[in-house]
Design a protein around this motif. Structure first.
Motif, short mmCIF file in Angstrom:
data_model
loop_
_atom_site.label_atom_id
_atom_site.label_comp_id
_atom_site.label_asym_id
_atom_site.label_seq_id
_atom_site.Cartn_x
_atom_site.Cartn_y
_atom_site.Cartn_z
N TYR A 187 21.64 32.11 52.01
CA TYR A 187 22.37 33.37 51.89
C TYR A 187 22.94 33.56 50.49
O TYR A 187 23.61 32.66 49.97
CB TYR A 187 23.54 33.41 52.87
CG TYR A 187 23.18 33.26 54.32
CD1 TYR A 187 22.31 34.15 54.93
CD2 TYR A 187 23.73 32.24 55.09
CE1 TYR A 187 21.98 34.02 56.27
CE2 TYR A 187 23.42 32.11 56.42
CZ TYR A 187 22.54 33.00 57.01
OH TYR A 187 22.23 32.86 58.33
N PRO A 188 22.73 34.72 49.88
CA PRO A 188 23.56 35.08 48.74
C PRO A 188 25.02 35.23 49.23
O PRO A 188 25.25 35.46 50.42
CB PRO A 188 23.00 36.43 48.28
CG PRO A 188 21.68 36.56 48.96
CD PRO A 188 21.77 35.78 50.23
N VAL A 189 25.99 35.12 48.34
CA VAL A 189 27.39 35.17 48.75
C VAL A 189 28.18 36.13 47.88
O VAL A 189 28.08 36.10 46.64
CB VAL A 189 28.04 33.77 48.67
CG1 VAL A 189 29.55 33.86 48.93
CG2 VAL A 189 27.41 32.84 49.67
N GLU A 190 28.96 36.98 48.54
CA GLU A 190 29.97 37.80 47.87
C GLU A 190 31.33 37.16 48.11
O GLU A 190 31.72 36.92 49.26
CB GLU A 190 29.98 39.23 48.41
CG GLU A 190 31.16 40.05 47.88
CD GLU A 190 31.31 41.38 48.58
OE1 GLU A 190 32.46 41.75 48.91
OE2 GLU A 190 30.29 42.06 48.83
N ILE A 191 32.06 36.86 47.03
CA ILE A 191 33.45 36.43 47.15
C ILE A 191 34.30 37.68 46.97
O ILE A 191 34.35 38.26 45.88
CB ILE A 191 33.80 35.36 46.10
CG1 ILE A 191 32.97 34.10 46.35
CG2 ILE A 191 35.29 35.03 46.15
CD1 ILE A 191 33.18 33.01 45.31
N ARG A 192 34.94 38.11 48.03
CA ARG A 192 35.73 39.34 48.01
C ARG A 192 37.20 38.99 47.82
O ARG A 192 37.80 38.32 48.65
CB ARG A 192 35.53 40.14 49.30
CG ARG A 192 36.33 41.43 49.31
CD ARG A 192 35.92 42.36 50.41
NE ARG A 192 34.56 42.86 50.22
CZ ARG A 192 34.11 43.99 50.77
NH1 ARG A 192 34.91 44.72 51.52
NH2 ARG A 192 32.87 44.37 50.58
N ILE A 193 37.78 39.48 46.72
CA ILE A 193 39.13 39.08 46.32
C ILE A 193 40.08 40.26 46.54
O ILE A 193 39.89 41.34 45.97
CB ILE A 193 39.16 38.63 44.85
CG1 ILE A 193 38.04 37.61 44.58
CG2 ILE A 193 40.52 38.04 44.51
CD1 ILE A 193 37.86 37.28 43.12
N HIS A 194 41.12 40.03 47.34
CA HIS A 194 42.05 41.12 47.65
C HIS A 194 42.97 41.43 46.47
O HIS A 194 43.13 40.64 45.55
CB HIS A 194 42.86 40.82 48.91
CG HIS A 194 43.86 39.71 48.77
ND1 HIS A 194 45.00 39.81 47.99
CD2 HIS A 194 43.92 38.47 49.32
CE1 HIS A 194 45.71 38.70 48.08
NE2 HIS A 194 45.07 37.86 48.87
N GLY A 195 43.59 42.60 46.52
CA GLY A 195 44.54 43.02 45.49
C GLY A 195 45.95 42.60 45.83
O GLY A 195 46.18 41.70 46.62
N GLY A 196 46.88 43.26 45.21
CA GLY A 196 48.29 42.96 45.51
C GLY A 196 49.11 42.65 44.27
O GLY A 196 49.72 43.54 43.70
N PRO A 197 49.20 41.38 43.85
CA PRO A 197 48.55 40.20 44.46
C PRO A 197 49.23 39.72 45.75
O PRO A 197 48.70 38.88 46.45
CB PRO A 197 48.66 39.14 43.38
CG PRO A 197 49.89 39.50 42.63
CD PRO A 197 49.94 41.00 42.63
N GLU A 198 50.43 40.31 46.04
CA GLU A 198 51.16 39.82 47.22
C GLU A 198 50.65 40.50 48.48
O GLU A 198 51.39 41.10 49.24
CB GLU A 198 52.67 40.08 47.08
CG GLU A 198 53.26 39.69 45.74
CD GLU A 198 53.60 40.90 44.89
OE1 GLU A 198 52.78 41.84 44.85
OE2 GLU A 198 54.66 40.90 44.25
N SER A 199 49.35 40.42 48.66
CA SER A 199 48.70 40.99 49.83
C SER A 199 48.02 39.86 50.59
O SER A 199 48.21 38.68 50.25
CB SER A 199 47.70 42.07 49.41
OG SER A 199 47.13 42.71 50.51
#
Length: 428
Positions: free
Chosen positions: A254-266
């Protein structure tokens, strides 16, 4: 009718049963807020805690429907997590220990039944919702069983005080209304053979898609540079027919997407997210969404681990995740990319600078590329809040540090393809 004029970010929370008293919250930052009781008749504003010795985070708060001297509220004053307490108005004191003292996670939402017989509250347990019931007369506390994995909110008791209504948002369904019979749940605590279930009342529109094909993520933890375990949600495709072959000739990867949330306090929490399901189901791309240090939901100390000069420690958490991905037998180590927006966009840019040799591409939306211009040009009302998180750019040493770590300073080090969406006048 004008009740109160004030400066800052205030919000009304709850009226008492007489309608004379109103609970108000003043928000300063994710680490600090204040609760007040407003007497609508006299306009007197009474603080819940007039002399705090440290920053306190308050969340939900409700008057007892039959006794205005009792307030149920959530606070992290006495511990690492936001806990549920009973507050006595006449004495100005919290009743300790906390109602949720045995639960080492944040209490996120609270509701009270018509007569005050029961409380129901949602606990954010590593990103997943758990619901608890508390019987006020007996101090009995129990956990609702068999709740689907996802997030729960808008808790509401039926007037008969036996049914609890809530909205559940899961990876396989948008927010839908459910009820659960809490009397059956109470019996189940005493007799495990008693069967209980959630009754679903609505079926939100999903465009005719087969939601059974949608992927439910697995909660994983991986070790970062300082041996700290970092939680993440791993969405793994179920179909290998369109998976890839890497440079070493290994198939069905599998290819992989690393999805990084915003915030940073989220915090990333598993909900109905069409873009992730499209990646997994239609494109056979695995998606991993980490809650790096500085994320909310894991206690006060975890929240502060990326503040100021510690900013790039959270970027190192992404580096550790890339290494973890490279060691998984089902993942194509040659096809890993990062994706994020706003603060998550900064994390994408920083990851492309520090770990670009291990990434195939990056997707960045409205990210922070220059911390100094961001702090100087962001809205006045939030500038001081952001300085608490990122550092004060007016201080020479901090300004030099923020300039040094800003992606714009090191943009020439990005060698891999990127898709960037940024407003022309965006100060970030």
């Amino acid at each position: 009718t004008l009740l109160l004029e004030c400066t800052g970010l205030w919000s009304p929370i709850d009226f008492d049963s007489s309608g004379r008293y109103l609970l108000l919250k003043k928000f300063f930052s994710i680490e600090q807020s204040e609760l007040y009781i407003l007497d609508i008749t006299t306009k007197h504003l009474n603080p819940i805690n007039p002399n705090p010795t440290t920053n306190i985070r308050y969340g939900s708060a409700k008057f007892h429907p039959k006794d205005s001297n009792i307030i149920f509220l959530t606070s992290d004053e006495h511990g690492e997590f936001v806990s549920l307490y009973q507050y006595n108005v006449s004495t100005g004191a919290m009743v300790t220990p906390a109602i949720s003292a045995s639960i080492p996670w944040d209490v996120s939402e609270l509701t009270v039944s018509k007569t005050g017989k029961y409380l129901a509250f949602e606990v954010n347990e590593e990103g997943l919702s758990q619901i608890y019931i508390y019987e006020t007369a007996t101090n009995q506390l129990w956990k609702i069983k068999n709740i689907p994995a996802g997030t729960a909110y808008d808790l509401t008791f039926h007037p008969n005080e036996t049914l609890l209504g809530l909205v559940l948002n899961t990876p396989q369904s948008p927010g839908d209304v459910y009820t659960v019979d809490i009397s059956q749940q109470q019996q189940q605590q005493e007799n495990s053979s008693v069967s209980t279930s959630f009754t679903r009342w609505t079926y939100s529109e999903v465009g005719g898609l087969d939601t059974d094909r949608f992927v439910i993520p697995e909660l994983i933890k991986y070790k970062s540079f300082d041996d700290r375990m970092i939680p993440a949600f791993y969405y793994k495709p179920q179909n290998k027919t369109n998976s890839s072959t890497n440079q070493e000739g290994k198939k069905n990867l599998y290819p992989v997407e690393i999805r990084i949330h915003g915030g940073p306090e989220s915090q990333f929490r598993p909900q109905f997210l069409w873009s992730i399901q499209y990646s997994c189901v239609e494109q056979n791309i695995a998606v991993i969404a980490p809650n790096v240090r500085g994320s909310s939901g894991y206690g006060k100390n975890y929240l502060l681990l990326d503040n100021g000069y510690l900013r790039e420690d959270s970027v190192k958490d992404i580096g550790a995740l890339i290494t973890w991905c490279q060691n998984q037998p089902e993942i194509d180590r040659d096809r890993i990319y990062v994706n994020g927006g706003s603060y998550g966009g900064y994390m994408v840019l920083a990851s492309m600078i520090h770990y670009g040799e291990n990434l195939i591409a990056g997707i960045e939306r409205v990210g922070i590329s220059n911390f100094v211009t961001f702090l100087e040009n962001t809205a006045d009302y939030r500038r001081d809040l952001r300085r608490v998180e990122y550092g004060d750019e007016r201080i020479k040493e901090m300004r030099e540090f923020l300039t040094r770590i800003s992606p714009l300073t090191r943009a020439s080090e990005i060698k891999k393809p990127m898709l960037i969406a940024q407003g022309k006048n965006d100060p970030r």
